[in-house]
Scaffold this motif. Structure first.
Motif, PDB file in Angstrom:
ATOM      1  N   ARG A   1       9.948   0.690  -9.431  1.00 57.52           N
ATOM      2  CA  ARG A   1       9.999   1.775  -8.442  1.00 57.52           C
ATOM      3  C   ARG A   1       8.765   2.659  -8.508  1.00 57.52           C
ATOM      4  O   ARG A   1       8.332   3.198  -7.501  1.00 57.52           O
ATOM      5  N   GLN A   2       8.188   2.819  -9.698  1.00 56.71           N
ATOM      6  CA  GLN A   2       7.000   3.655  -9.856  1.00 56.71           C
ATOM      7  C   GLN A   2       5.718   2.888  -9.534  1.00 56.71           C
ATOM      8  O   GLN A   2       4.654   3.489  -9.408  1.00 56.71           O
ATOM      9  N   GLY A   3       5.804   1.573  -9.439  1.00 52.85           N
ATOM     10  CA  GLY A   3       4.618   0.770  -9.185  1.00 52.85           C
ATOM     11  C   GLY A   3       3.755   0.585 -10.418  1.00 52.85           C
ATOM     12  O   GLY A   3       2.580   0.259 -10.307  1.00 52.85           O
ATOM     13  N   HIS A   4       4.333   0.770 -11.599  1.00 52.80           N
ATOM     14  CA  HIS A   4       3.586   0.638 -12.848  1.00 52.80           C
ATOM     15  C   HIS A   4       3.912  -0.700 -13.488  1.00 52.80           C
ATOM     16  O   HIS A   4       5.010  -1.222 -13.347  1.00 52.80           O
ATOM     17  N   LYS A   5       2.937  -1.219 -14.220  1.00 53.78           N
ATOM     18  CA  LYS A   5       3.150  -2.509 -14.865  1.00 53.78           C
ATOM     19  C   LYS A   5       3.327  -2.404 -16.367  1.00 53.78           C
ATOM     20  O   LYS A   5       4.029  -3.204 -16.954  1.00 53.78           O
ATOM     21  N   SER A   6       2.685  -1.441 -17.010  1.00 49.99           N
ATOM     22  CA  SER A   6       2.785  -1.410 -18.466  1.00 49.99           C
ATOM     23  C   SER A   6       3.270  -0.070 -19.016  1.00 49.99           C
ATOM     24  O   SER A   6       4.030  -0.053 -19.965  1.00 49.99           O
ATOM     25  N   VAL A   7       2.835   1.052 -18.453  1.00 51.53           N
ATOM     26  CA  VAL A   7       3.283   2.360 -18.940  1.00 51.53           C
ATOM     27  C   VAL A   7       4.204   2.963 -17.880  1.00 51.53           C
ATOM     28  O   VAL A   7       3.808   3.152 -16.742  1.00 51.53           O
ATOM     29  N   ILE A   8       5.437   3.252 -18.309  1.00 52.98           N
ATOM     30  CA  ILE A   8       6.472   3.705 -17.381  1.00 52.98           C
ATOM     31  C   ILE A   8       6.989   5.061 -17.836  1.00 52.98           C
ATOM     32  O   ILE A   8       7.290   5.249 -19.012  1.00 52.98           O
ATOM     33  N   LYS A   9       7.063   6.003 -16.903  1.00 57.11           N
ATOM     34  CA  LYS A   9       7.631   7.315 -17.187  1.00 57.11           C
ATOM     35  C   LYS A   9       9.155   7.212 -17.093  1.00 57.11           C
ATOM     36  O   LYS A   9       9.681   6.713 -16.093  1.00 57.11           O
ATOM     37  N   VAL A  10       9.841   7.638 -18.141  1.00 57.47           N
ATOM     38  CA  VAL A  10      11.301   7.536 -18.156  1.00 57.47           C
ATOM     39  C   VAL A  10      11.918   8.860 -18.586  1.00 57.47           C
ATOM     40  O   VAL A  10      11.304   9.651 -19.287  1.00 57.47           O
ATOM     41  N   SER A  11      13.120   9.086 -18.125  1.00 49.91           N
ATOM     42  CA  SER A  11      13.925  10.180 -18.638  1.00 49.91           C
ATOM     43  C   SER A  11      15.219   9.565 -19.143  1.00 49.91           C
ATOM     44  O   SER A  11      15.710   8.576 -18.586  1.00 49.91           O
ATOM     45  N   ARG A  12      15.750  10.128 -20.206  1.00 49.61           N
ATOM     46  CA  ARG A  12      16.977   9.559 -20.769  1.00 49.61           C
ATOM     47  C   ARG A  12      18.104   9.585 -19.761  1.00 49.61           C
ATOM     48  O   ARG A  12      18.903   8.658 -19.696  1.00 49.61           O
TER      49      ARG A  12
ATOM     50  N   SER B   1       9.337  11.130 -20.851  1.00 48.83           N
ATOM     51  CA  SER B   1       8.865  10.288 -21.942  1.00 48.83           C
ATOM     52  C   SER B   1       8.154   9.082 -21.352  1.00 48.83           C
ATOM     53  O   SER B   1       8.255   8.810 -20.159  1.00 48.83           O
ATOM     54  N   GLU B   2       7.425   8.349 -22.208  1.00 44.86           N
ATOM     55  CA  GLU B   2       6.711   7.166 -21.746  1.00 44.86           C
ATOM     56  C   GLU B   2       7.168   5.941 -22.521  1.00 44.86           C
ATOM     57  O   GLU B   2       7.415   6.012 -23.727  1.00 44.86           O
TER      58      GLU B   2
ATOM     59  N   THR C   1       7.272   6.675 -26.484  1.00 44.19           N
ATOM     60  CA  THR C   1       6.678   7.967 -26.829  1.00 44.19           C
ATOM     61  C   THR C   1       7.537   9.054 -26.188  1.00 44.19           C
ATOM     62  O   THR C   1       7.421   9.310 -24.979  1.00 44.19           O
ATOM     63  N   PRO C   2       8.428   9.656 -26.988  1.00 38.85           N
ATOM     64  CA  PRO C   2       9.323  10.665 -26.420  1.00 38.85           C
ATOM     65  C   PRO C   2       8.583  11.959 -26.098  1.00 38.85           C
ATOM     66  O   PRO C   2       7.613  12.318 -26.761  1.00 38.85           O
ATOM     67  N   SER C   3       9.042  12.629 -25.072  1.00 37.33           N
ATOM     68  CA  SER C   3       8.535  13.950 -24.724  1.00 37.33           C
ATOM     69  C   SER C   3       9.636  14.953 -25.031  1.00 37.33           C
ATOM     70  O   SER C   3      10.760  14.787 -24.595  1.00 37.33           O
TER      71      SER C   3
ATOM     72  N   MET D   1      16.688  -3.750 -18.605  1.00 40.08           N
ATOM     73  CA  MET D   1      16.525  -3.912 -17.176  1.00 40.08           C
ATOM     74  C   MET D   1      16.285  -2.558 -16.504  1.00 40.08           C
ATOM     75  O   MET D   1      15.575  -2.488 -15.521  1.00 40.08           O
ATOM     76  N   ALA D   2      16.904  -1.508 -17.047  1.00 44.60           N
ATOM     77  CA  ALA D   2      16.732  -0.181 -16.459  1.00 44.60           C
ATOM     78  C   ALA D   2      15.273   0.265 -16.541  1.00 44.60           C
ATOM     79  O   ALA D   2      14.743   0.847 -15.597  1.00 44.60           O
ATOM     80  N   ILE D   3      14.612  -0.038 -17.650  1.00 47.68           N
ATOM     81  CA  ILE D   3      13.203   0.332 -17.809  1.00 47.68           C
ATOM     82  C   ILE D   3      12.348  -0.419 -16.796  1.00 47.68           C
ATOM     83  O   ILE D   3      11.480   0.159 -16.141  1.00 47.68           O
ATOM     84  N   LEU D   4      12.610  -1.710 -16.651  1.00 44.52           N
ATOM     85  CA  LEU D   4      11.852  -2.509 -15.679  1.00 44.52           C
ATOM     86  C   LEU D   4      12.099  -2.028 -14.254  1.00 44.52           C
ATOM     87  O   LEU D   4      11.180  -1.993 -13.437  1.00 44.52           O
ATOM     88  N   HIS D   5      13.329  -1.639 -13.969  1.00 43.20           N
ATOM     89  CA  HIS D   5      13.666  -1.118 -12.640  1.00 43.20           C
ATOM     90  C   HIS D   5      12.862   0.148 -12.337  1.00 43.20           C
ATOM     91  O   HIS D   5      12.293   0.286 -11.248  1.00 43.20           O
ATOM     92  N   LEU D   6      12.803   1.062 -13.297  1.00 48.25           N
ATOM     93  CA  LEU D   6      12.020   2.293 -13.096  1.00 48.25           C
ATOM     94  C   LEU D   6      10.537   1.974 -12.935  1.00 48.25           C
ATOM     95  O   LEU D   6       9.857   2.577 -12.102  1.00 48.25           O
ATOM     96  N   GLY D   7      10.027   1.038 -13.729  1.00 44.72           N
ATOM     97  CA  GLY D   7       8.626   0.655 -13.613  1.00 44.72           C
ATOM     98  C   GLY D   7       8.311   0.069 -12.252  1.00 44.72           C
ATOM     99  O   GLY D   7       7.271   0.365 -11.660  1.00 44.72           O
TER     100      GLY D   7
END
Length: 70
Positions: free
Chosen positions: A9-20, A60-61, A51-53, A1-7
């Motif tokens: 907020r970013q307005g993205h549907k498939s590729v989401i920028k995340v930080s741990r 990361s993505e 895809t970790p940065s 759910m956290a990943i979907l929440h960030l997506g």
């Protein structure tokens, strides 16, 4: 759910920028190995492509792998 929440907020549907740190705060995960295990399990089940940065200035993505029925 956290990943979907960030997506969302970013307005993205498939590729989401995340930080741990953000994922850990939103999902109430307290250790890095636990966070890593969650990403690994989601990737093993083919729900995401992670895809970790390793650069501190870049996030990361996470790519959502949405399975659509024909």
């Amino acid at each position: 759910m956290a990943i979907l929440h960030l997506g969302y907020r970013q307005g993205h549907k498939s590729v989401i920028k995340v930080s741990r740190s953000k994922i850990m705060a939103l999902s109430h995960v307290s250790t890095l190995p636990t966070c890593h295990n969650y990403f690994k399990k989601l990737q093993d089940f083919e729900y995401i492509k992670y895809t970790p940065s390793y650069h501190p200035g870049y996030n990361s993505e996470v790519e959502l792998k949405i399975k659509r029925e024909a």
